[in-house]
Write an enzyme that holds these catalytic residues in place. Structure first.
Site, PDB file in Angstrom:
ATOM      1  N   HIS A  80       0.829  -1.216   0.000  1.00 33.60           N
ATOM      2  CA  HIS A  80       0.000   0.000   0.000  1.00 33.60           C
ATOM      3  C   HIS A  80       0.863   1.266   0.000  1.00 33.60           C
ATOM      4  O   HIS A  80       0.660   2.172  -0.816  1.00 33.60           O
ATOM      5  CB  HIS A  80      -0.917  -0.009   1.225  1.00 33.60           C
ATOM      6  N   GLU A  81       1.822   1.318   0.914  1.00 31.65           N
ATOM      7  CA  GLU A  81       2.627   2.540   1.037  1.00 31.65           C
ATOM      8  C   GLU A  81       3.508   2.773  -0.194  1.00 31.65           C
ATOM      9  O   GLU A  81       3.777   3.918  -0.561  1.00 31.65           O
ATOM     10  CB  GLU A  81       3.468   2.487   2.310  1.00 31.65           C
ATOM     11  N   HIS A  86       1.709   4.877  -2.571  1.00 32.90           N
ATOM     12  CA  HIS A  86       1.831   6.312  -2.297  1.00 32.90           C
ATOM     13  C   HIS A  86       3.169   6.847  -2.790  1.00 32.90           C
ATOM     14  O   HIS A  86       3.245   7.945  -3.367  1.00 32.90           O
ATOM     15  CB  HIS A  86       1.704   6.572  -0.803  1.00 32.90           C
ATOM     16  N   HIS A 109      -5.508   7.466  -2.130  1.00 39.25           N
ATOM     17  CA  HIS A 109      -6.377   6.370  -1.706  1.00 39.25           C
ATOM     18  C   HIS A 109      -7.510   6.117  -2.691  1.00 39.25           C
ATOM     19  O   HIS A 109      -8.057   7.041  -3.290  1.00 39.25           O
ATOM     20  CB  HIS A 109      -6.949   6.638  -0.320  1.00 39.25           C
TER      21      HIS A 109
END
Length: 352
Positions: free
Chosen positions: A262-263, A266, A272
């Site tokens: 997930h990170e 980013h 998101h």
């Protein structure tokens, strides 16, 4: 059925809704010596009540981009006003929930689920037209740019670590997470031993660690990362990080690979997503693994970098259409769904 928020009952019901049953500190590995700054902070984290009333809820929505930053000289009130109702509706929209403007059970369940610390960019609509996906970008759509093929180096901090996972184990998890994204886009990720010169710097930190985004202890915010080309990726050292739920039995264990994947999204420039089963959805329950990229994740990152010539959507489309049973089968047990708590509270509302 929606939970009606009545002022006379709210002070009693909300703590019940927002509380979690957590194990004692003895049931998980002890945190590093610098993790806890005070016994009061430890007790707050043990109860898991990061949001305990409407004033805390307003701070929560301010932190994640749904309300303006509060006046430091004014204390948020426990009034459910029009601004908070608008924030709730916007939150429901951005997270793919049914839009009611009310603190219904599904919304409260999402609010109390551990999540990424990156704001949801609630006012940022996806800037590229697409038929199904609901991916989003950071304002200005920043991305990594290189004169030739994009090659990004990454390294795990030699000092910002956790004691119960060997450095080699952590690196292996990030190797897998970077490889997932590399399959979809023409970006190569290379591990380096030189942490200071790495494009992506990974570390575990506690509390206020100097980047303006302090961590809050067990559960709550799990990790955060910054948009390109910052390359900073930070994980909360207070969490119980797991690489194998069969070995790590803690009820509050968090899957490291899922959060790492997930990170990295980013770090690449994705904000998101509103697609709940996507990697870029902001929340992740304890003892849950969600590391496989979904079509929405891939469409978003390919909008920034283009497609890897060897990438095929077929396997992703197949996984996106499977039922939720496979995801449930990967859960290692431990923390039960909060739905039973909500049902209990709904019964209380009816009785009262």
């Amino acid at each position: 059925m929606l939970l009606s928020i009545r002022p006379s009952l709210f002070a009693i019901l909300l703590p019940l809704l927002l509380s979690r049953h957590l194990p004692t500190a003895a049931s998980r590995p002890a945190p590093p010596s610098d993790t806890w700054r005070s016994s009061d902070r430890f007790m707050d984290a043990e109860r898991g009540t990061h949001v305990a009333g409407l004033s805390d809820l307003k701070r929560y929505f301010s932190r994640f981009g749904y309300l303006p930053e509060p006046d430091p000289d004014a204390n948020p009130t426990d009034a459910f006003d029009d601004r908070l109702e608008t924030a709730v509706s916007l939150y429901q929209t951005r997270l793919g929930l049914r839009v009611t403007g009310k603190l219904d059970a599904a919304t409260l369940a999402e609010i109390t689920t551990p999540r990424c610390g990156v704001p949801d960019n609630a006012t940022l609509a996806p800037s590229r037209a697409h038929s199904v996906g609901r991916f989003a970008f950071f304002p200005g759509e920043p991305r990594w740019a290189r004169s030739g093929p994009i090659v990004l180096t990454y390294a795990v901090s030699p000092t910002a670590t956790i004691h119960y996972l060997p450095r080699g184990t952590v690196e292996a998890v990030f190797d897998l997470a970077f490889a997932r994204w590399a399959q979809a886009i023409p970006v190569q990720f290379t591990k380096t031993a030189n942490y200071e010169s790495a494009d992506v710097k990974i570390g575990f930190y506690s509390g206020d660690h100097g980047d303006g985004e302090p961590f809050d202890g067990v559960l709550g915010v799990l990790a955060h990362a910054f948009s390109p080309e910052s390359g900073r990726l930070h994980l909360d050292a207070a969490e119980t990080w797991a690489v194998d739920f069969r070995r790590e039995r803690s009820a509050v264990a968090v899957d490291l690979e899922s959060v790492a994947t997930h990170e990295i999204g980013h770090v690449l420039g994705l904000a998101h997503s509103a697609v709940k089963n996507s990697v870029m959805y902001p929340s992740l329950s304890p003892r849950t693994k969600k590391a496989d990229l979904r079509a929405d994740d891939v469409e978003g990152v390919q909008a920034l970098y283009g497609s890897n010539p060897d990438f095929s959507f077929s396997s992703l489309i197949e996984s996106d259409t499977t039922d939720s049973g496979s995801a449930a089968a990967r859960r290692g047990g431990g923390v039960r769904s909060s739905c039973m708590g909500f049902l209990l509270v709904l019964v209380l509302v009816i009785v009262i």
